[in-house]
Every structure is written in structure tokens, then in C-alpha cells.
Design a protein around this motif. Structure first.
Motif, PDB file in Angstrom:
ATOM      1  N   TYR A 190     -11.649  -1.370   1.352  1.00  0.00           N
ATOM      2  CA  TYR A 190     -10.723  -1.220   2.390  1.00  0.00           C
ATOM      3  C   TYR A 190     -10.290  -2.788   2.864  1.00  0.00           C
ATOM      4  O   TYR A 190      -9.171  -3.159   3.282  1.00  0.00           O
ATOM      5  CB  TYR A 190     -10.799   0.023   3.346  1.00  0.00           C
TER       6      TYR A 190
ATOM      7  N   LEU B  77      -6.589  -2.819   4.326  1.00  0.00           N
ATOM      8  CA  LEU B  77      -6.023  -1.324   4.795  1.00  0.00           C
ATOM      9  C   LEU B  77      -7.069  -1.590   6.510  1.00  0.00           C
ATOM     10  O   LEU B  77      -6.936  -0.745   7.231  1.00  0.00           O
ATOM     11  CB  LEU B  77      -6.689  -0.092   4.123  1.00  0.00           C
ATOM     12  N   ASP B  78      -8.033  -2.128   6.323  1.00  0.00           N
ATOM     13  CA  ASP B  78      -9.107  -2.325   7.499  1.00  0.00           C
ATOM     14  C   ASP B  78      -9.229  -3.702   7.750  1.00  0.00           C
ATOM     15  O   ASP B  78      -9.019  -4.751   6.870  1.00  0.00           O
ATOM     16  CB  ASP B  78     -10.249  -1.544   7.151  1.00  0.00           C
TER      17      ASP B  78
ATOM     18  N   GLU C 199       0.469  -5.993  10.916  1.00  0.00           N
ATOM     19  CA  GLU C 199       0.252  -4.917  10.255  1.00  0.00           C
ATOM     20  C   GLU C 199       1.299  -4.993   8.992  1.00  0.00           C
ATOM     21  O   GLU C 199       1.165  -4.289   7.885  1.00  0.00           O
ATOM     22  CB  GLU C 199       0.623  -3.699  11.200  1.00  0.00           C
TER      23      GLU C 199
ATOM     24  N   ALA D 211       1.223  -4.599   4.961  1.00  0.00           N
ATOM     25  CA  ALA D 211       1.949  -3.706   4.020  1.00  0.00           C
ATOM     26  C   ALA D 211       2.783  -4.311   3.142  1.00  0.00           C
ATOM     27  O   ALA D 211       2.717  -3.821   2.008  1.00  0.00           O
ATOM     28  CB  ALA D 211       2.972  -2.648   5.107  1.00  0.00           C
TER      29      ALA D 211
ATOM     30  N   ARG E 233       0.199  -5.259   0.398  1.00  0.00           N
ATOM     31  CA  ARG E 233      -0.209  -4.233  -0.375  1.00  0.00           C
ATOM     32  C   ARG E 233       0.542  -3.959  -1.392  1.00  0.00           C
ATOM     33  O   ARG E 233       0.385  -3.561  -2.476  1.00  0.00           O
ATOM     34  CB  ARG E 233      -0.659  -3.218   0.593  1.00  0.00           C
TER      35      ARG E 233
END
Lengths: 235, 421
Positions: free
Chosen positions: A57, A62-63, A82, A86, A89
């Protein structure tokens, strides 16, 4: 291939769990550093609770690590907002989980279209064409319009892999992708990953506790108590 | 941001996935919108029919004998050098409030192009006698042809006719209440006792019913006879009733008359102000109650969205891991709120339209004959009811959707995905 695609630089991560009044802090990852080069097919192994999923992650943005820095494709993802994560990703990563995690209301082809449609990246027609192409490559040309619950476990996982590949990611991250499959279906998935890596040079990081699967890869990173206990280059 | 097709599809599929709950929520919105539209239509219809009735058979402007500026001051103190003049008591005779030389006033008023019709009248409180019955009545002296243009007697006659009054110098036309009290019919002779004590014999030539008690309690004679009975001189009138050709300008007409003639002129709005205000207050209360119906429907929307978010928390986490933006996740649930509101409002509008049609066709035994024969419920009809109710439902749904969509956007994918194992 001098620049590694993934670089973890002295990563540490704690997890605090509130148990009644007291807070229990567990060290999940302790000062981990390694690089993954472009085109590598790496397995991360270790007993459950060793922190391998958290590691995945962190690589996938994600983390976030508590200390240390994580880089993907030259960008420091541990410092991103964040929304940037996104975006990153969506553009550069594909995820496959132990469970297929397909959207149940949508057909196979529509599920594969999602990452392409997110953020308005592609037009619907374009996305549909590419999704059908990907699914056909994975042997699902006759299952395009089936809903996830009309597919077998192996088929569901292949749709999930197609979805992960939708935006031609730099890295494919898989978390126990065969954990929920029988050995025959699992075998299909191993072969698929292996083919993908050799044929297209797709960088793949897969978390697994399946020794057989790990032996199919090119490199095994063994994690024990939050640290890299061995790093073996197989081929 | 650009709201893409896929967000609509995700929103729609999630709603369709919970058909029963979505259907109930839609029903809530539909009923709310329907009730709101119907209530507004009903209240508006009542007010409109009331105003229409007034406007139809009441003068738009009434000029009375009251002076706007008193001609003789009640008290006056004035000084000229060393001389001080003081009025202690106004000893002039208490003037009856009449319009003097009304034909001249009429010609003054007539100059205003907005004025359509002027009808002079005198009014006197008299005692009517028929057989053994005697009763006080208010007697008006009118010019029948002119007054008909104001009060529309010819449409409301239940026996006899207005032209008979015109042709009969000693004729009297009775309001239906008066006729009932006296049990008198057309052709009967009755006596009128004037304030002076003099007795006049009159013949009943007509009976009318407007449905408005204030008018049905009155009796009408020709102007000349009325002036004789009330002790007016031939150029005096108690009131001038005026119809204007543009209702929205009646206030202007009244103010002009007051300025030019110094006689008090009031409009029908001023006369009916308290009743209209009462209507508006009742409407306000009704709207307030209906407001809650839609609020409850809003809770329904919040409920279905919260359920969707909770049930789909894993899918939301997956979408986020695929790179969906926060705003995209937020939009999925806002769109659900908007969809429910739009579909619900559309159905509500159709139902509301049907209900208004049904209600306005319900026969209602009219308690009164009138120029407006309300043999059915009068409902207001205005496309704005539908637009307004739909916008209101949309706003309530969007507000209801804000909470769930924000909590959806806050979903942390790691927590959810990790929790699955």
C-alpha cells in the motif's frame, strides 16, 4: 534502466489500535529500504502480519509512511497530496487484490472501463474498445457483458487484472491475487503474470505467501517482523 | 469539473440496485410535491375566486362624502400683530357627509381616461313595513342602468327585472334576505318610513340574490325617490361608485379623485385589505405544514443515500484506489439525490396536475347564486406552482445528499480494503 521505478528509502510505519482506553502501538515496518527496477517481477513474501500488505500500500500511495520516503517513477509519493496520489494511482499503477473487488452493478467490460473513465481520461467508446481488447487478451472475449456474479472466481480475478492494466500502468501491484482461488485457477493467474512480465516487460510486485507462486517470479523479498530478512534474485 | 457519463451510470446503477428503497423514496418526494402543488393551487384558487367576486360585483373605487381636508378647522389659533384670533368651538352645523353637486364632481372624475363608469347613489337607514312586519333596512337610491354596471343586478335577479325598476318611479328592488324576512313577492306594496317620519308607499318590482350577505340585505329604489326619502337635494349623492378599466391603476384613480375633489376615495383593495391579509396568513400556515411533508421526503432521500454509501463503502474504496477523485465520489451521491428529486418531482407534478383537475371538477352545491357560479371548487392554475414545487424538492434533496456524499468522499481506502481480510 538506471533509475529504479520504485524506491523505498528508510521507511517506517506504526499502526496504533485503540483497545478500550489504552492505545496499542505496533511497529509494522522498521527502516525498510530497497529499489525495484523497471521490468522486474518481484514477490514479497512473509508470514501473515509481517507487514507485506502495508508495504504494498505504501508503494501504491494508498498509505503513507511515518518516516522515510517512497518514490515512484522518480516522484516522491510520500510527499503528495491526496488528490495528486489519486491522479498518480490512476495514471501509473494497477491494483489487484485478494478479492476481485469488481463493481457488482457493472459488466466485465464496464468494470475494466472504470479506470479509463475516471477523471475523464478517455471517451466512453475508446475505453470500451480497449477494455474489450484487454479482456480478450486474458481469454474472456465471451464474457464481456457478464456481471461479476455470473463469472467464476478465476474469471473474476482475470477481469480485475484487466482493470488493473487498463491505463497501461508503470507498475502492477498485486496483493495475494491467488489467495482466494483453487490451485487450477491460481496456476492460470501465475502464468498470466509471468507472461505479462516476459512479453511486455510489465513491472509487477506481488505480495503472496504462496511459495510456488513466489518461485515463478524473478526476485523474492522476504519480510520478517517489519524488516527485509532476505532479498533473493532468482533469474 | 466535468461530470462524466460514468458517474451518472454508477449513480443510477446503485439506485436501481435498491429498487424498493429507491421507489419508496421517490414516492415520498412525489407525494410531497403533489401535496405542495395542490395546496398552493387550492389556496391560490380561494383567494383568486374571492378577489374575482369582489372585483366583479363591487365598485373598484368608492367616493364618499367624507372630506379629505376638513373645510372648517376644528380649532384655529392665529395672530396678526397684537390681535389674536381663537376658535374655541366650531358651531357650524354637523354636516351630513354628502357629495354636493355630484354631477360636477362626476364630470371632473370622468376626465380620467381610466374611469369606465360612475354610478351615483344615496343611502338612508329606513324602516320597511309589509303587513304586520316592520324591520330596519338600508335603502339605496340608484340609477338602475348605471348601478347595474357595478353590482350586476341583472345577472342576479331571482324574480322581476331591473328594467321594471327603471320604468316604475315608486318601484323597489329587494335583496333576497330582505324579501325572505318580509315574505314579500314581486307586485306587493310596502311602506317605507323615512328618517323624517314621512311614509312612502313603494311597489316591489324585483328580488335579487348575489350570495354576498352585505348586498343581499339591501334594498334599491330609483335615485330620485331615494333622495326624497333621505332628504337629499337632487344634486346630492352619498357615494359615487366607480369601475376602472385597468384594475392595477385603481389606486392612482382614487388618489387623483381625492386631490381634485377633496372627497375621500378608497379602492377595493383598501376595503378588502384585512380579508386578503387573512387569506395570506392562512396560506402561509398551509405552506408551512406542507413544507414539512417535503422535509420528511428529504429525510427519505438522506436515508437511501446513507444506506447506499454504507453498503457501497467497499466499492467506494476500490474506486478511490483506481484513482477516482474525491469530487467524483461526491458527485456520484449528489447525482443520486438529484435523480431521485427530478424523477420524484416529475411524478409529483403529474399527480398534482391530475389532483387539481379532479378537485376542480368536484361539484359543490353553491350556497348562492352569483355572477361567478362556483358550482365546483375553484383551483388556481399556474405553471409556477409546478416549477416552484420541483425546485423546492430539488433543493431539499440536494441538501439531504450533501452529508452522505461527503462521508463517501472521506472513505479511506486502506482501512476498508485491509478490513476485508
Amino acid at each position: 534502466m538506471d533509475e529504479p521505478i520504485i524506491r523505498l528509502d528508510h521507511i517506517s510505519k506504526k499502526l496504533s489500535v485503540k483497545n478500550g482506553g489504552e492505545e496499542i502501538v505496533t511497529k509494522i515496518l522498521v527502516d525498510i529500504s530497497f529499489d525495484i527496477a523497471q521490468g522486474e517481477f518481484t514477490a514479497i513474501t512473509g508470514p501473515s502480519g509481517s507487514g507485506k500488505t502495508t508495504l504494498l500500500y505504501l508503494m501504491g500511495g494508498l498509505d503513507r509512511p511515518d518516516t522515510g520516503r517512497a518514490f515512484l517513477d522518480g516522484q516522491e509519493i510520500s510527499a503528495m497530496e491526496e488528490e495528486e496520489l489519486a491522479e498518480m494511482r490512476n495514471a501509473k499503477l494497477g491494483f489487484v487484490y485478494q478479492f476481485h473487488f469488481l463493481l457488482p452493478e457493472f459488466s466485465a467490460v464496464e468494470n475494466v472501463m472504470m479506470p479509463m473513465l475516471a477523471r475523464g481520461r478517455a471517451s466512453t467508446g475508446e475505453a470500451r474498445r480497449r477494455a474489450a481488447e484487454l479482456l480478450s487478451e486474458l481469454g474472456l472475449s465471451d464474457r464481456l457483458h457478464n456481471k461479476p456474479n455470473q463469472l467464476s472466481g478465476g474469471q473474476q480475478q482475470r477481469v480485475a487484472i484487466a482493470r488493473a492494466l487498463a491505463n497501461s500502468p508503470k507498475v502492477l501491484l498485486a496483493d495475494e491475487p491467488t489467495g482466494n482461488l483453487d490451485s487450477k485457477n491460481a496456476e492460470t493467474i501465475y502464468k498470466l503474470f509471468s507472461d505479462l512480465n516476459t512479453r511486455t516487460g510489465q513491472t509487477i510486485v506481488v505480495v503472496t505467501h504462496d511459495e510456488h507462486f513466489a518461485s515463478e517470479t524473478k526476485r523474492i523479498l522476504h519480510i520478517l517482523d517489519g524488516q527485509v530478512s532476505s532479498d533473493r534474485q532468482l533469474r | 469539473m466535468k461530470i462524466n457519463y460514468h458517474l451518472f451510470m454508477i449513480a443510477l446503477r446503485q439506485l436501481l440496485n435498491r429498487k424498493r428503497q429507491t421507489f419508496l423514496t421517490l414516492s415520498g418526494i412525489s407525494v410531497g410535491v403533489m401535496v405542495l402543488i395542490t395546496a398552493v393551487s387550492l389556496m391560490d384558487g380561494l383567494l383568486q375566486s374571492f378577489i374575482q367576486k369582489i372585483v366583479e360585483i363591487a365598485p373598484h373605487v368608492i367616493v364618499s362624502g367624507e372630506k379629505v381636508r376638513p373645510t372648517v378647522p376644528d380649532q384655529l389659533v392665529e395672530s396678526h400683530g397684537n390681535t389674536h384670533v381663537t376658535f374655541i368651538k366650531n358651531v357650524s352645523r354637523e354636516d351630513q357627509e354628502v357629495i354636493k353637486n355630484y354631477p360636477r364632481i362626476e364630470s371632473l372624475i370622468q376626465r380620467d381616461s381610466l374611469v369606465e363608469l360612475i354610478s351615483p347613489s344615496v343611502s338612508t337607514d329606513v324602516i320597511g313595513m309589509f303587513g304586520t312586519i316592520s324591520e330596519p333596512i338600508q335603502l339605496f337610491g340608484i340609477i338602475p342602468a348605471l348601478e347595474d354596471g357595478i353590482e350586476k343586478f341583472s345577472k342576479n335577479m331571482i324574480s322581476g327585472s331591473l328594467s321594471d325598476l327603471e320604468k316604475t318611479p315608486d318601484g323597489i328592488m329587494l335583496g333576497s334576505s330582505v324579501a325572505k324576512d318580509f315574505t314579500s313577492r314581486v307586485g306587493d306594496r310596502m311602506q317605507i318610513v323615512a328618517p323624517s317620519g314621512q311614509i312612502f308607499s313603494v311597489r316591489v318590482v324585483g328580488i335579487f340574490m348575489t350570495g354576498i350577505n352585505d348586498i343581499d340585505d339591501n334594498c334599491y329604489v330609483n335615485l330620485r325617490l331615494g333622495q326624497n326619502i333621505g332628504g337629499f337635494s337632487p344634486d346630492e349623492a352619498s357615494n359615487l361608485y366607480i369601475r376602472v378599466n385597468n384594475l392595477s391603476r385603481d389606486g392612482l384613480v382614487a388618489r387623483t379623485i381625492e386631490q381634485e375633489t377633496n372627497y375621500r376615495a378608497i379602492t377595493w383593495e383598501e376595503k378588502a385589505a384585512s380579508v386578503v391579509a387573512l387569506f395570506k396568513m392562512i396560506s402561509g400556515i398551509v405552506y408551512f405544514l406542507v413544507f414539512f411533508v417535503i422535509m420528511v421526503a428529504g429525510f427519505g432521500v438522506a436515508n437511501v443515500l446513507i444506506t447506499n454509501v454504507l453498503e457501497k463503502v467497499r466499492d467506494i474504496a476500490v474506486m478511490k484506489s483506481l484513482g477516482f477523485k474525491r469530487s467524483e465520489i461526491t458527485w456520484i451521491y449528489l447525482i443520486q439525490g438529484i435523480m431521485v428529486a427530478l424523477v420524484g418531482a416529475t411524478i409529483g407534478c403529474v399527480l398534482g396536475f391530475v389532483l387539481i383537475e379532479i378537485m376542480s371538477s368536484i361539484p359543490m352545491a353553491s350556497s348562492s347564486a352569483s355572477t361567478i357560479r362556483t358550482d365546483h371548487l375553484m383551483m388556481g392554475k399556474n405553471p409556477m406552482y409546478f416549477v416552484g414545487a420541483s425546485i423546492f424538492a430539488l433543493i431539499v434533496s440536494m441538501v439531504a445528499a450533501v452529508g452522505p456524499s461527503r462521508s463517501a468522499a472521506r472513505v479511506n481506502p486502506v482501512e476498508i480494503l485491509r478490513g476485508e481480510r
